[in-house]
Design an enzyme around this catalytic site. Sequence first.
Site, PDB file in Angstrom:
ATOM      1  N   LYS A 187     -17.674  22.148  36.706  1.00 55.72           N
ATOM      2  CA  LYS A 187     -18.686  23.216  36.802  1.00 55.72           C
ATOM      3  C   LYS A 187     -18.826  23.916  35.447  1.00 55.72           C
ATOM      4  O   LYS A 187     -19.934  24.108  34.944  1.00 55.72           O
ATOM      5  CB  LYS A 187     -18.265  24.240  37.852  1.00 55.72           C
ATOM      6  N   ASN A 188     -17.690  24.258  34.841  1.00 57.65           N
ATOM      7  CA  ASN A 188     -17.754  25.065  33.617  1.00 57.65           C
ATOM      8  C   ASN A 188     -18.096  24.256  32.374  1.00 57.65           C
ATOM      9  O   ASN A 188     -18.153  24.801  31.275  1.00 57.65           O
ATOM     10  CB  ASN A 188     -16.439  25.839  33.437  1.00 57.65           C
TER      11      ASN A 188
ATOM     12  N   CYS B 219     -18.141  41.642  37.810  1.00 60.33           N
ATOM     13  CA  CYS B 219     -17.906  40.988  39.095  1.00 60.33           C
ATOM     14  C   CYS B 219     -16.503  41.400  39.550  1.00 60.33           C
ATOM     15  O   CYS B 219     -15.835  42.208  38.922  1.00 60.33           O
ATOM     16  CB  CYS B 219     -18.045  39.484  38.977  1.00 60.33           C
TER      17      CYS B 219
ATOM     18  N   ARG C  98     -16.401  41.982  32.539  1.00 62.82           N
ATOM     19  CA  ARG C  98     -17.069  40.812  31.937  1.00 62.82           C
ATOM     20  C   ARG C  98     -18.088  41.202  30.864  1.00 62.82           C
ATOM     21  O   ARG C  98     -19.258  40.861  30.939  1.00 62.82           O
ATOM     22  CB  ARG C  98     -17.742  39.952  33.005  1.00 62.82           C
TER      23      ARG C  98
ATOM     24  N   ASP D 129      -7.964  30.562  35.917  1.00 66.11           N
ATOM     25  CA  ASP D 129      -8.644  30.126  37.145  1.00 66.11           C
ATOM     26  C   ASP D 129      -7.686  29.495  38.144  1.00 66.11           C
ATOM     27  O   ASP D 129      -8.052  29.304  39.304  1.00 66.11           O
ATOM     28  CB  ASP D 129      -9.762  29.129  36.811  1.00 66.11           C
TER      29      ASP D 129
ATOM     30  N   ARG E  20     -19.829  27.795  45.489  1.00 70.91           N
ATOM     31  CA  ARG E  20     -20.519  27.703  44.196  1.00 70.91           C
ATOM     32  C   ARG E  20     -19.697  26.917  43.177  1.00 70.91           C
ATOM     33  O   ARG E  20     -20.214  26.516  42.150  1.00 70.91           O
ATOM     34  CB  ARG E  20     -20.833  29.094  43.662  1.00 70.91           C
TER      35      ARG E  20
END
Length: 421
Positions: free
Chosen positions: A22-23, A118, A123, A309, A401
């Site tokens: 994803k990243n 978030c 952030r 993460d 997501r």
Amino acid sequence: MAKFIVEKSGPLRGEVTISGAKNSVLPILAATLLCHENCEIEAVPDLNDVHILCSLLASLGAEVEKDIENNYVNIKADKIITNHAPEELVRMMRASILVMGPLLARTGKAAVNLPGGCAIGERPVELHFKGFKALGANVEISETGLVTATTDGLKGANIYLDFPSVGATENIIMAASLAEGTTIIENAAQEPEIVDLANFINKMGGHIRGAGTDTIKIDGVPSLRGTRHSVIPDRIEAGTFMMAAAITRGSVLIRNVLPNHIKPIIAKLRECGVEIFINDDEGILVRGDVAPLISTDIKTLPYPGFPTDIQSPFMAFLTTVQGRSVVMETVFENRYMHVLELNSMGARIKTEGKCAIIDGNKKLHGSEVIATDLRAGAALVLAGLVAEGETVVSDIYHIERGYEKFVDKLVKLGAKIKRVE
Ligand code: EPZ
């Protein structure tokens, strides 16, 4: 709202194939704005974030052809019809800010709403703007939080990042790729996703050296061309399934993973007594069923340190091993939202600033819990796999997501989990 119902599942067994990262796919999709020609991207994971970014690129004027069943997307940003990213799409995904660098470099202007904070932290994105200004852009922020960057032509510059921000490094690399002259980024992020982006842009005709180190050199070129690229495997998804094997004391073969990208996770799991066998062709066999598992300490750091993460999935695992563990989260200032939820399942975790102290050997029990970010959500699912009774996880849109076919992959390994509306 959809929820996951998770029951005690016993040891997970079998094999799982990891999806594209994803990243990595998000900055690569944004980078397709840098040229007029077809960019064919393979190994694209079917994730909400990917669909949102594809819609955003289409709204800017790119032709987007998605064959997501086959993990394939073809983007041709020949005509850019606006420099202003639509607010409703930007609000849905903070990574939308990654279109700023390429849009600014390609058209001389980019207008994007400031992404909000978030659950895991404020952030800020001032390092992205520091980079654009160093390249000669004018950056203004309106009272409503609309950021507008403009330039008559970007010029190469030397940029020092106060923090090795992944997003800022990516945005500056994309902007500098079409600047006049050479840009040097010092204290750059070194994540594998940065290397994947640099490889993609170099295949487009870019000239980037040093990606993966703390000093990246970009020689700007007048234009870039279309290319074909396959996204690297998702090291965080791989780490998450390694934790699933460990917490359930199972034996799982993880396919399509680059061992070099997950060295800290392998090292830390081995410290806990988890057996890990690396077979370059087959993948990585993770066995939590060999020895009694014990505690260890974790400190999250920018790559190549232990990835933030994986902090929450690892914490869920540490609640089940013998002994006390200490976790220190140094990347985000508020990434312990999962602690309250894990404690409601019978864990015993105390947080003090950046530190969390986990008393192990806890017998977890089912509870109604809430996912606060995608990794915390994954951690709660893992805890549910070993908790007595039923665990109901809500706000699972966070999880969906970032993890492709998460439920299917877990069920194939023997997990008792189902998605209910
Ligand atoms: C990327 O976010 C990832 N997201 C995150 O993954 C990941 O946790 C993070 O990198 C760190 O590895 C994507 O790649 C889409 P940062 P990013 O800029 O780029 C501070 C997930 O779960 N900072 O490296 O936003 C910031 O406050 C997500 O997949 C500044 O101070 O991360 C944070 O404390 C979550 N000023 C730290 O740096 C800035 O201008 C790391 O942020 C930018 C960042």
